[in-house]
Scaffold this motif. Structure first.
Motif, short mmCIF file in Angstrom:
data_model
loop_
_atom_site.label_atom_id
_atom_site.label_comp_id
_atom_site.label_asym_id
_atom_site.label_seq_id
_atom_site.Cartn_x
_atom_site.Cartn_y
_atom_site.Cartn_z
N ALA A 51 1.80 -15.99 -97.57
CA ALA A 51 2.37 -17.31 -97.87
C ALA A 51 3.71 -17.18 -98.60
N GLN A 52 3.80 -16.23 -99.51
CA GLN A 52 5.05 -16.00 -100.24
C GLN A 52 6.15 -15.50 -99.30
N VAL A 54 6.41 -15.88 -95.99
CA VAL A 54 6.83 -16.94 -95.07
C VAL A 54 7.82 -17.88 -95.76
N ASN A 55 7.51 -18.27 -96.96
CA ASN A 55 8.39 -19.18 -97.71
C ASN A 55 9.77 -18.57 -97.91
N LYS A 56 9.83 -17.30 -98.28
CA LYS A 56 11.11 -16.65 -98.52
C LYS A 56 11.91 -16.46 -97.23
N LYS A 58 11.73 -18.16 -94.52
CA LYS A 58 12.19 -19.45 -94.01
C LYS A 58 13.46 -19.90 -94.72
N ASN A 59 13.73 -19.29 -95.85
CA ASN A 59 14.91 -19.65 -96.64
C ASN A 59 15.89 -18.49 -96.74
N LYS A 130 16.00 -13.86 -103.32
CA LYS A 130 15.59 -14.50 -102.08
C LYS A 130 14.56 -13.66 -101.32
N GLN A 213 4.08 -17.60 -87.98
CA GLN A 213 4.39 -18.75 -88.84
C GLN A 213 5.87 -19.13 -88.74
N LEU A 214 6.71 -18.17 -88.44
CA LEU A 214 8.15 -18.44 -88.30
C LEU A 214 8.50 -18.92 -86.89
#
Length: 274
Positions: A51-52, A54-56, A58-59, A130, A213-214
């Protein structure tokens, strides 16, 4: 409390040199069967780290694997397979090994003992908050890896790890540790065996689930794979034939024109190529 490395404990088997080949293979296989069970127990930890990541990513963040020896090689293997499999830039997932590229094929003496080089190797890639860094060490004690994650923590960089010993220094240093406890190796201390297999399984799960997920998989197909050989071109043609319900010749034409399955699919509307 004394830290005990189960990966260094004596094998459950002795007098290996007296065993027949059939006995050796049977016992190794029996030991290997415990690995996926150990990985299953770590699924909540794997989920939290994914989860961590994927969040990073994506940004505009990146994923780093850093390790020594077998662990480092497994990280490089997983990172190197992401561009051809999922069509991402080589800079998105980066594998770093103690001792540099030479250590991929040859042991570099004492490289894993440095408490400063790991962070320097990460800085070479201009690492920032990031990004996410996963430390790989079956023992959970490798100075090169532990010190690199300590430095990451000081710079607000999210850290994870994959280790095969409970409550190791590496796990305690990581924000999101993954501990896969596989027990003693068939050959005492040879952590390239069950521990290495466990790490490979976890890395497969991390990179694959992150890329899905991406959006790098459509249905169950690798629509962004790099068409770098005949086998992959043929696979791409088959994908288009099945997805678009077209003949092989037309699918081949689409692949030659767009050189990518996803692009070909996006440009094929109302029974014709746009």
């Amino acid at each position: 409390m004394t830290f005990i490395k189960t990966t260094e404990q004596a094998s459950n088997y002795d007098h290996l040199e007296k065993m027949t080949v059939n006995e050796l293979l049977g016992h190794i296989n029996k030991e290997d069967q415990c690995v996926p069970i150990a990985v299953e127990k770590a699924l909540p930890q794997i989920k939290a780290l994914v989860a961590q990541i994927v969040n990073k990513l994506k940004n505009a963040g990146r994923l780093f694997y850093i390790g020594a020896g077998t662990s480092g090689r497994l990280g490089i293997l997983d990172a190197s397979e992401c561009p051809p499999t999922f069509g991402v830039a080589p800079e998105m997932v980066i594998g770093i090994i103690a001792g540099g590229d030479l250590a991929i094929r040859n042991a570099v003496e004492f490289a894993e003992d440095s408490t400063t080089q790991g962070w320097l190797d990460l800085q070479f890639h201009k690492i920032t908050a990031k990004d996410v860094v996963i430390g790989l060490a079956a023992s959970g004690t490798t100075p090169y890896v532990v010190s690199a994650l300590e430095a990451c923590n000081q710079h607000d960089i999210i850290t994870g790890c994959v280790t095969c010993n409970q409550d190791s220094p590496l796990a305690k240093t990581s924000n999101f540790p993954i501990e896969v406890i596989v027990g003693p190796e068939f050959v005492s201390g040879s952590s390239r065996m069950k521990a290495g297999t466990a790490q490979k399984l976890v890395l497969n799960m991390i990179s694959t689930s992150v890329m899905i997920q991406l959006g790098r998989v459509k249905g169950n197909r690798m629509v962004d794979m790099q068409l770098s050989n005949t086998k992959l071109v043929e696979r791409a043609v088959t994908m288009l034939m099945q997805e678009l319900n077209i003949e092989k010749e037309e699918a081949q034409t689409l692949i030659k024109r767009h050189k990518n399955v996803r692009t070909a699919l996006m440009n094929y509307k109302d029974g014709r190529d746009k």
